[in-house]
Design a protein around this motif. Structure first.
Motif, PDB file in Angstrom:
ATOM      1  N   UNK A 194       1.022  -0.917  -0.403  1.00  0.00           N
ATOM      2  CA  UNK A 194       0.067  -0.168  -0.429  1.00  0.00           C
ATOM      3  C   UNK A 194       0.784   1.596  -0.229  1.00  0.00           C
ATOM      4  N   UNK A 195       2.498   0.925   0.709  1.00  0.00           N
ATOM      5  CA  UNK A 195       3.016   2.644   0.813  1.00  0.00           C
ATOM      6  C   UNK A 195       3.481   2.896  -0.834  1.00  0.00           C
ATOM      7  N   UNK A 196       3.919   0.975  -1.023  1.00  0.00           N
ATOM      8  CA  UNK A 196       4.179   1.553  -2.581  1.00  0.00           C
ATOM      9  C   UNK A 196       3.569   2.055  -3.293  1.00  0.00           C
ATOM     10  N   UNK A 197       1.621   1.583  -3.432  1.00  0.00           N
ATOM     11  CA  UNK A 197       0.716   2.048  -4.732  1.00  0.00           C
ATOM     12  C   UNK A 197       0.370   3.482  -4.183  1.00  0.00           C
ATOM     13  N   UNK A 198       0.962   3.801  -2.644  1.00  0.00           N
ATOM     14  CA  UNK A 198       0.705   5.365  -2.593  1.00  0.00           C
ATOM     15  C   UNK A 198       1.617   6.606  -3.277  1.00  0.00           C
ATOM     16  N   UNK A 199       2.805   6.141  -3.816  1.00  0.00           N
ATOM     17  CA  UNK A 199       3.929   6.856  -4.969  1.00  0.00           C
ATOM     18  C   UNK A 199       3.885   6.298  -5.920  1.00  0.00           C
ATOM     19  N   UNK A 200       2.388   5.779  -6.187  1.00  0.00           N
ATOM     20  CA  UNK A 200       2.433   5.059  -7.998  1.00  0.00           C
ATOM     21  C   UNK A 200       2.126   6.679  -8.414  1.00  0.00           C
ATOM     22  N   UNK A 201       1.838   6.653  -9.746  1.00  0.00           N
ATOM     23  CA  UNK A 201       1.578   7.429 -10.644  1.00  0.00           C
ATOM     24  C   UNK A 201      -0.136   7.131 -10.653  1.00  0.00           C
ATOM     25  N   UNK A 202      -0.360   6.323  -9.599  1.00  0.00           N
ATOM     26  CA  UNK A 202      -1.638   6.376  -9.760  1.00  0.00           C
ATOM     27  C   UNK A 202      -2.570   7.716  -8.451  1.00  0.00           C
ATOM     28  N   UNK A 203      -3.420   7.365  -8.183  1.00  0.00           N
ATOM     29  CA  UNK A 203      -4.236   8.648  -7.797  1.00  0.00           C
ATOM     30  C   UNK A 203      -4.500   7.616  -6.537  1.00  0.00           C
ATOM     31  N   UNK A 204      -4.822   7.911  -4.979  1.00  0.00           N
ATOM     32  CA  UNK A 204      -5.187   6.734  -4.727  1.00  0.00           C
ATOM     33  C   UNK A 204      -6.662   6.408  -4.476  1.00  0.00           C
ATOM     34  N   UNK A 205      -7.622   7.320  -4.855  1.00  0.00           N
ATOM     35  CA  UNK A 205      -8.660   7.033  -5.548  1.00  0.00           C
ATOM     36  C   UNK A 205      -9.088   5.788  -6.382  1.00  0.00           C
ATOM     37  N   UNK A 206      -7.909   6.019  -7.284  1.00  0.00           N
ATOM     38  CA  UNK A 206      -8.487   4.989  -8.722  1.00  0.00           C
ATOM     39  C   UNK A 206      -7.988   3.252  -8.232  1.00  0.00           C
TER      40      UNK A 206
END
Ligand code: HEM
Ligand code: ATP
Ligand code: ATP
Ligand code: MG
Ligand code: MG
Lengths: 243, 208, 218, 50, 218, 208
Positions: free
Chosen positions: E77-89
């Motif tokens: 989840x940490x890593x996803x949050x730094x990915x270019x995707x917005x957290x909403x997506x």
């Protein structure tokens, strides 16, 4: 040579490899003969009409559904007492087969119920017990799936099988107490009409033998698969240990 | 009571890890296990502590003599330091619970933290509490798995003193560690006991 | 042994211990039922004993993953296993603590929720008696399931799948007692069976749970 | 072959059951072959790097 | 984004992914109900739509703790949050994956379980339609609850408490549609309301979930 | 793209941990953070990576430029090594997914393990996979929190080479570590930025 020597995985694999073609063949032939005989060459029953032909699927699958659980129970006990890996794996191999047999019995029964009882499903004790049996199969399979370590999984599932068997029997009594049934017992059984009993019972026996052979073939084959899977896991684990 | 281990083989995930391990620990002595990561120290300690069955060989003199301290400390975050210790003292059925608990608190310099919930302790303080637990069990043989992880130098020294005292009063200890504790004790390097890989086609009951 | 029970109770009552969550779940399930089946009081009265039993059973079920898993995660279970207590006593105490912290409050509050569902007057006594007799079996069986799944991550749903079929006989007899009680019929037979199941589970299952735990610990 | 008014009933039971049985057999054999192959791969790997 | 959805589906279908457990739970709950309320088919037929809705709701609920918590624990989840995707997506995809792996199978199997409960003939269509319209709301609301409790150990029961009250409107209108459908009454109004709730939840809640997640991450 | 941090203060659990941190990292350069346990390295890195808001100060040039590798690797045990990498490549929307993945596998010597489920990797292998993940993101600034934990010496060397290559091709890196990586880079010791304990009677909105 003792029977237990077949509990050696390698011995089991070579032996089962040798007999499996025969068992598959016999199973296919007997099942086909029984079903064809039952489907094409039996008359309609005077009260059930042509639906009586369902019996050739319904009763053998119901029988095997119960017997598969007994086999798993036996194999579990052997694993607990003698710790032969093959028996634990055979129990694992039998579970999905038993579950599918249960589904066949349930589905054929349900479809049969529509014309006979006017309902797809009735909370009759026998039907209900079968549904509960199905749940036990599901739990057993799910536990095998969930546990990483194969020996731990074998130990836990066999204890679950023991405890589950006791509770399955208890459930059967509870269900009997809870609702008296509709399902054909011996009273409505075909054996009463002795003149036509043979017409139905002979192909039925053939089907029962066919299903039993099919079960045997499936379990032997699947046990082989499980043994290979188990060995694969062991090899991978060893690679990890060395590398 | 002497702990005697003879020709022990231990397994992890059904695979033999170490085999042919033999040693004896007499009262007053400490055995220090050494070996690289993954050699099987934890597995050996768990086997001796009776948490898993031995694959082969025998362990004598361990029955009800052992206090085990693992990687995890078994502390409840909502209980205070003192309550945690008291619980373990009661579980091990020692007689003078209060006295032993306050002694153990003193041993590891935990008195000022006695009434703090374990959740509010730092990692090193938690570890000290986990080690203090050994003292309240009343058991003579202490088995410890990397006891000094996350301890600072002064706490390590303190720990070594406590163990030394335990040995002098007739106890014994078995410690797996990577560092030098400054303890007098026999060292046992497990590297040489590593189970040799077996032939691949040795396809018997255990699959390997 | 008493120390273990005492600690478990203490933990349950401290913040984050989860005491009361089971109760709240029970309450919510019972409240949801009228929303789902409609508000006719005569219908609700008929299904009230059954709904209360199912609600209690689910509340028991969902609190099971705290029984052993927390002790497993923080290493307490390893240490308890090396303690002088036999593992059988440990799991029995765990079941006991579960019963006291989860099942007993459910029993106590069930008459209140019976009112919400228009449970007929005679039913209250038998509802409470049946829950009182049946919930120990639920706790013991549940502990067995918890022992089976103790090492698994997020094993909650699997735990349900394993435990619910084992709950069937208890549920049947328990709900039968409550139903017959509410209808003013004789309850002796199912009551005896219920008591029998509870007694037998209490006598036998701790051994199975301890065996399972030993396997999981190694 | 005359099934009368119950033709649907009887035929559907046979269809479902045979489908389940054949599915079970096919699944069993496919899975067996797959695992046989994987095991062979791993055994060979084991022999290569000792 | 599709990659995330695809991975979640892949994970669910692999061993240990928990696919099918929700289904099994649904099945068991439906089987337990007749044990609890008795086998009279006329009674079962009356409560069938409600029971099916509650069963589906509970099955959804209990699979929620896998939605975000696993990704939280292993650091994804940490890593996803730094990915270019917005957290909403990300949370929307998570809800989507939950719906596909958990709710959709429930919808598909519900008519079968309707048979077990003697659901009247006309009810099947409306049952499926109501579930199809309502379960997306359950998944989205559930993801919100999962985001709230993501950092808690064994937060399952707490999650239930938070989420169940939020489920109430969906349940009311959904069960109403199914009930009216089974009784052959007009279903337009509750159906519209149900669709409205689903649409509104889908539109708004991902933002709330993302906000909550952001707070939990820091 | 230069990452510029000006006068940054970071908080942990509502308590200020570090304050007044300023630095800039130009492309081709690495910044190595040093400091004792608990000083706030992880907190600082998380703040720069945008996972938590800064308490005060500003961070420029970080937006969509950063690939973060934390203590946990974010691997799914049931997916294979390659599938794990592929997933992250897709999430970061790089174009040549397959090529990048095989390059990253080669960088960390993971080719032979490419089809093994991540669950069956040893701790060190998992870590290597976690680091290989940075390469497939296509991001220029790598932020790494103790990247070499549980790596053996040869893997550490390999890692240093990969980072060096990344720097040479115009990337930059920010690394918190306790050991010497053999990397040329600016070192920043955080000890001096530790927030001084504030007056207890400074009873404002934040209670401290
Ligand atoms: C889902 C529903 C059903 C299930 C699970 C089920 C299950 C079983 C089982 C377990 C047996 C026992 C085999 C044995 O004791 O030897 C059996 C036998 C039988 N069933 Fe069913 N049954 C179902 C529905 C029906 C229906 C609807 C009919 C027909 C009206 C039917 C007719 C029979 C007959 C004729 C036998 C053989 C009885 C005998 O000769 O002992 N079953 N069924
Ligand atoms: N769940 C498991 N299944 C199979 N093998 C495992 C499992 N856990 C650990 N192992 C292997 O068992 C071996 C022994 O592990 P053990 O934990 O005893 O090592 P150790 O000497 O304590 O290492 P460390 O110094 O890192 O604590 C290791 O090679 C490890 O890879
Ligand atoms: N959940 C928390 N609530 C409050 N304070 C915390 C929490 N977690 C950590 N801290 C404190 O925040 C401070 C900074 O922690 P941080 O993890 O940033 O340190 P670090 O420099 O990364 O340490 P290490 O070298 O051990 O990784 C520490 O003093 C720690 O005690
Ligand atoms: Mg170790
Ligand atoms: Mg850190």
């Amino acid at each position: 040579m003792s029977f237990w020597e077949y509990a050696n995985p390698r011995k089991f694999l070579t032996t089962s490899e040798r007999v499996l073609p025969l068992v598959w063949g016999l199973a296919a032939i007997t099942t086909l003969v029984g079903l064809v005989w039952g489907f094409f060459f039996t008359p309609d029953d005077f009260r059930m009409g042509s639906t009586v032909k369902i019996i050739f699927l319904h009763v053998p699958s119901a029988l095997m559904a119960i017997n598969a659980w007994f086999m798993m129970l036996l194999a579990s006990i052997i694993w607990i007492v003698r710790r032969h890996h093959v028996s634990a794996l055979a129990a694992k191999a039998a579970a999905p087969v038993g579950a599918i047999m249960t589904v066949i019995a349930l589905v054929t029964g349900a479809i049969w119920g529509q014309p006979m009882w006017g309902t797809w499903w009735e909370w009759d004790p026998r039907l209900t017990s079968f549904l509960v049996l199905f749940l036990f199969y599901l739990g057993y399979i799910a536990l095998w799936e969930a546990i990483e370590d194969p020996d731990t999984a074998a130990d836990l599932t066999s204890i679950l099988c023991l405890v589950g068997s006791v509770f399955a029997v208890l459930s059967r009594y509870a269900v009997l107490f809870w609702n008296q049934g509709l399902h054909q017992g011996a009273s409505l059984s075909l054996d009463k009409e002795e003149n036509i009993a043979d017409v139905f019972s002979n192909p039925l026996y053939v089907c029962m033998v066919g299903f039993a052979l099919l079960f045997l073939a499936l379990v032997l084959y699947r046990t082989g698969t499980e043994i290979r899977l188990r060995r694969m896991k062991a090899l991978i684990a060893r690679e990890r240990l060395e590398g | 009571m002497t702990l005697t281990v003879t020709d022990l083989s231990v397994t992890r995930g059904a695979l033999p890890v170490l085999s042919g391990v033999s040693f004896a620990i007499v009262p007053g002595e400490a055995l220090i296990l050494r070996g690289p990561n993954g050699i099987g120290k934890t597995t050996l300690l768990r086997t001796v502590a009776g948490l898993q069955p031995a694959y082969a060989g025998s362990i004598a003199g361990a029955e009800d003599q052992i206090a085990y301290a693992a990687h995890a400390d078994g502390l409840k975050p909502t209980l205070s330091t003192r309550e945690n210790l008291k619980f373990w003292a009661q579980i091990f059925g020692v007689k003078d619970v209060t006295h032993r608990v306050s002694e153990a608190l003193a041993d590891f310099d935990l008195e000022t933290l006695a009434d703090r919930p374990a959740a509010n302790l730092s990692a090193g303080q938690k570890r000290r509490l986990g080690l203090a637990r050994l003292g309240v069990t009343g058991r003579p043989i202490w088995i410890m798995d990397e006891p000094t992880v996350s301890l600072d130098t002064s706490s390590v020294q303190r720990f070594a003193e406590v163990v030394q005292n335990h040995l002098q009063s007739g106890g014994s200890a078995m410690i797996a560690t990577h560092i030098d504790l400054g303890l007098s004790g026999t060292e046992l390097d497990l590297t040489s006991y590593k189970t040799a890989p077996q032939q691949l086609d040795d396809f018997d009951g255990a699959f390997l | 042994m008493i120390a273990l029970l005492y600690r478990d109770l203490q933990l349950a009552f401290r913040a984050g211990g989860g005491f009361g969550l089971g109760l709240a779940f029970f309450l919510i399930v019972v409240v949801l039922v009228p929303f789902a089946v409609g508000p006719q009081s005569e219908l609700l009265a008929r299904i009230a004993p059954g709904v209360l039993w199912i609600g209690a059973l689910l509340a028991c079920l969902l609190s099971l993953d705290r029984v052993l898993a927390l002790d497993w995660e923080d290493g307490s279970l390893d240490l308890l296993a090396t303690a002088p207590l036999p593992l059988e006593a440990i799991v029995t105490m765990k079941s006991c603590a579960h019963w006291i912290t989860t099942a007993l409050p459910l029993v106590v509050i069930s008459p209140l929720l019976g009112v919400l569902l228009h449970l007929p007057g005679g039913g209250y006594l038998w509802l409470v008696i049946s829950l009182l007799l049946g919930t120990p079996a639920l706790s013991v069986i549940g502990t067995f399931g918890a022992a089976l799944t103790v090492g698994l991550k997020r094993g909650g749903l699997l735990l349900s799948l394993l435990v619910l079929p084992l709950y069937v006989p208890t549920l049947i007899f328990g709900a039968e007692v409550a139903r017959r009680g509410a209808a003013g019929l004789a309850v002796e037979t199912p009551l005896l069976m219920l008591a029998g199941i509870s007694a037998a589970s209490l006598a036998v299952l701790p051994f199975a749970s301890a065996a399972v735990l030993r396997i999981n610990l190694r | 072959m005359e099934l009368g008014k119950y033709a649907d009933t009887v035929l559907s039971t046979y269809a479902v059951s045979l489908a389940l049985l054949i599915g079970l057999v096919v699944w069993t054999i496919l899975r067996g072959q797959k695992i046989r192959k994987e095991l062979r791969k791993i055994e060979e790997r084991g022999h290569i790097d000792g």
